[in-house]
Design a protein around this motif. Structure first.
Motif, PDB file in Angstrom:
ATOM      1  N   PRO A 154       0.749  -1.173   0.201  1.00 17.75           N
ATOM      2  CA  PRO A 154      -0.090   0.066  -0.010  1.00 17.75           C
ATOM      3  C   PRO A 154       0.900   1.355  -0.040  1.00 17.75           C
ATOM      4  O   PRO A 154       2.049   1.241   0.491  1.00 17.75           O
ATOM      5  N   ALA A 155       0.243   2.248  -0.601  1.00 17.04           N
ATOM      6  CA  ALA A 155       1.128   3.639  -0.672  1.00 17.04           C
ATOM      7  C   ALA A 155       1.914   4.099   0.620  1.00 17.04           C
ATOM      8  O   ALA A 155       2.771   4.507   0.560  1.00 17.04           O
ATOM      9  N   GLU A 156       1.072   3.799   1.485  1.00 15.26           N
ATOM     10  CA  GLU A 156       1.417   4.451   3.241  1.00 15.26           C
ATOM     11  C   GLU A 156       2.757   3.745   3.523  1.00 15.26           C
ATOM     12  O   GLU A 156       3.383   4.025   4.290  1.00 15.26           O
ATOM     13  N   ILE A 157       2.898   2.177   2.985  1.00 22.07           N
ATOM     14  CA  ILE A 157       3.801   1.305   3.653  1.00 22.07           C
ATOM     15  C   ILE A 157       5.046   1.462   2.601  1.00 22.07           C
ATOM     16  O   ILE A 157       6.075   1.267   3.100  1.00 22.07           O
ATOM     17  N   PRO A 214       7.159   3.752   1.233  1.00 18.72           N
ATOM     18  CA  PRO A 214       8.245   4.122   1.866  1.00 18.72           C
ATOM     19  C   PRO A 214       9.018   3.992   2.838  1.00 18.72           C
ATOM     20  O   PRO A 214      10.338   3.775   2.890  1.00 18.72           O
ATOM     21  N   LEU A 215       8.304   2.942   3.655  1.00 20.16           N
ATOM     22  CA  LEU A 215       8.985   2.297   4.590  1.00 20.16           C
ATOM     23  C   LEU A 215       9.572   1.231   4.012  1.00 20.16           C
ATOM     24  O   LEU A 215      11.025   0.960   4.737  1.00 20.16           O
ATOM     25  N   ALA A 216       9.138   0.542   3.332  1.00 21.76           N
ATOM     26  CA  ALA A 216       9.939  -0.594   2.534  1.00 21.76           C
ATOM     27  C   ALA A 216      11.325  -0.040   2.000  1.00 21.76           C
ATOM     28  O   ALA A 216      12.256  -0.495   2.012  1.00 21.76           O
ATOM     29  N   ASP A 217      11.096   1.094   1.209  1.00 19.90           N
ATOM     30  CA  ASP A 217      12.050   1.682   0.613  1.00 19.90           C
ATOM     31  C   ASP A 217      13.296   2.252   1.594  1.00 19.90           C
ATOM     32  O   ASP A 217      14.509   1.896   1.536  1.00 19.90           O
ATOM     33  N   ALA A 218      12.657   2.876   2.680  1.00 19.30           N
ATOM     34  CA  ALA A 218      13.488   2.955   3.834  1.00 19.30           C
ATOM     35  C   ALA A 218      14.276   1.991   4.454  1.00 19.30           C
ATOM     36  O   ALA A 218      15.527   1.963   4.697  1.00 19.30           O
TER      37      ALA A 218
END
Ligand SMILES: Nc1ncnc2c1ncn2[C@@H]1O[C@H](COP(=O)(O)OP(=O)(O)OP(=O)(O)O)[C@@H](O)[C@H]1O
Ligand SMILES: [Mg+2]
Length: 442
Positions: free
Chosen positions: A204-207, A209-213
């Motif tokens: 999901p779009a909210e998560i 960025p977390l995976a990228d980080a």
């Protein structure tokens, strides 16, 4: 620490509660409107009835022989009356009444227009210059019943809506979080040394960025570790040649100078250089142990590898080294042969160095790929035992060393997914030291 709140639970409860509250509010609003409209409709019916009956009643009364006599209107068919009426003159004498009419329900004196008593809604109209009054009464309960019926029609769907909303949110969140759960599993199942980026399928779009980080972090971690390892390996490697050259020079020097204090100092320098060479050798081993490439592509038979290392070390250990092998043909596991040799060499060297020098050292391998190195010697306190596989941690013994051997062994074991256990006293004994490494059989 408080356990983490479940998103499913929170959203399910929150949304259901919100929907229920909104629904109840809407029901209350609709109830008020319905009540108002019903009142209007019922009032108009009440008024209409009075206006219709009054002329008929007047005609009937005027045509009577005895106009003051009371007359009950007989019902055509037995039925329950919602509307009852009463016709009175201006003195309050009853002239006519419907068959179910209860006098107690009506006002003592007829009052024109609408009035409400505790139990009834009344409407009164007059005729013949206010000498004849008609009053029609309707029980309030009748109106309440109608309003309650309408309200129930609003409330009933709520019974279905609450479980439906709970289940709906639960399902929706579960479906939406499926990729997040898959991502979590991808992180959980990877080995400790695996720092490659995690491929996440459509988060999901909210998560996202977390995976990228996380991937960025892993990449930085991987680079930092690699830099550290290659620095250790390179420095150790670079030190090797100059150390060997200097050692050779010192040895030559020692042979050339006469006996005396100078000779002693040269001997000390030689010992220090040897120690330095050993340390650089251990650092190289550690760099290899902590790097990748500890697993071999094809399963390796541990038996010949073990025999080779033991044979090699027997020359220094003499008759103390006892080897016990399983009766099976081969013990297969996927460790890199060099890594296995480094691990075994460190364990046996330790037993030779730190164990009781007059007692045998038992090296054994089981058919289930359990390697054990056991030696006699003083007990190691449990607190120290727990720290021995850390870098540069050494025991109280006199033997030389840098405290890296067990760290190297532990790093190799971890890298190949084996379990390394230290024990003191050795199992079944009252003293000594035992190291066991359980490899994963191929
Ligand atoms: N077989 C053993 N018997 C008794 N004590 C041991 C044994 N192996 C390790 N130890 C204890 O654990 C400590 C750490 O061992 P480790 O192999 O890490 O370092 P080291 O042998 O002292 O130095 P290095 O291996 O770097 O030359 C040792 O100093 C020793 O006190
Ligand atoms: Mg050692």
């Amino acid at each position: 620490m408080k356990p983490a709140a479940s998103l499913q639970r929170r959203l399910g409860l929150g949304l259901t509660l919100g929907i229920t509250l909104l629904w109840l509010l809407a029901t209350a609003g609709a109830g008020l409107v319905v009540q108002h409209e019903l009142d209007e409709a019922f009032d108009s019916a009440l008024e209409e009835t009075a206006q219709r009956i009054l002329p008929l009643a007047v005609l009937e009364i005027v045509n009577r022989e005895e106009p003051r006599a009371l007359q009950h209107i007989a019902s055509l068919q037995a039925h329950k009356e919602y509307l009852t009426y009463l016709v009175r003159d201006n003195h309050g004498n009853t002239l006519l009444q419907s068959h179910d009419a209860d006098l107690a329900v009506f006002n003592a004196q007829p009052l024109e227009g609408f009035t409400t008593t505790s139990s009834h809604r009344l409407y009164a109209a007059s005729a013949l210059r206010k000498t004849v009054f008609i009053e029609v009464a309707e029980p309030l309960a009748h109106r309440h019943e109608a309003a309650w019926g309408a309200l129930q029609a609003f409330l009933l769907p709520l019974l279905l809506l609450i479980p439906l909303s709970l289940f709906g949110t639960w399902l929706l969140v579960r479906l939406s979080l499926r990729s997040v759960l898959a991502y979590r599993r991808a992180i959980e199942t990877r080995g400790a040394g695996d720092l490659s980026p995690i491929k996440a399928a459509r988060l999901p779009a909210e998560i996202n960025p977390l995976a990228d980080a996380v991937n960025h972090l892993m990449e930085r971690l991987r680079r930092a570790l690699e830099a550290e390892r290659s620095f250790t390996a390179n420095s150790a490697h670079e030190l090797r040649t100059p150390l060997a050259a200097t050692l050779a020079q010192v040895q030559r020097l020692r042979r050339e100078i006469p006996e005396g204090p100078l000779q002693e100092r040269a001997t000390q320098i030689e010992a220090s250089l040897r120690e330095l060479a050993r340390l650089s050798e251990k650092l190289m081993q550690l760099a290899k142990a902590e790097g990748g490439g500890l697993l071999s592509e094809t399963p390796q038979d541990l038996l010949p590898l073990l025999a080779h290392v033991v044979e090699d070390l027997r020359r220094t250990a003499g008759g103390r080294l006892h080897l016990q092998l399983p009766s099976t043909e081969a013990v297969l596991t996927t460790i890199d042969p060099d890594a296995f040799a480094i691990l075994l060499r460190n364990l046996i060297e330790n037993a030779m160095k730190h164990g009781a020098s007059d007692q045998p050292i038992e090296v054994s391998l089981s058919s289930t790929a359990l390697l054990q190195v056991v030696n006699a010697g003083p007990l190691v306190p449990p607190a120290l035992l727990a720290q021995l596989s850390e870098r540069f941690v050494r025991g109280p013994g006199q033997a030389e060393g840098s405290g890296l051997g067990l760290a190297i062994a532990a790093a190799i074991a971890q890298g190949v997914g084996a379990r390394l256990l230290l024990a003191s006293p050795a199992p079944g004994k009252t003293d000594g030291f035992a190291v066991s490494v359980q490899f994963a059989p191929a």
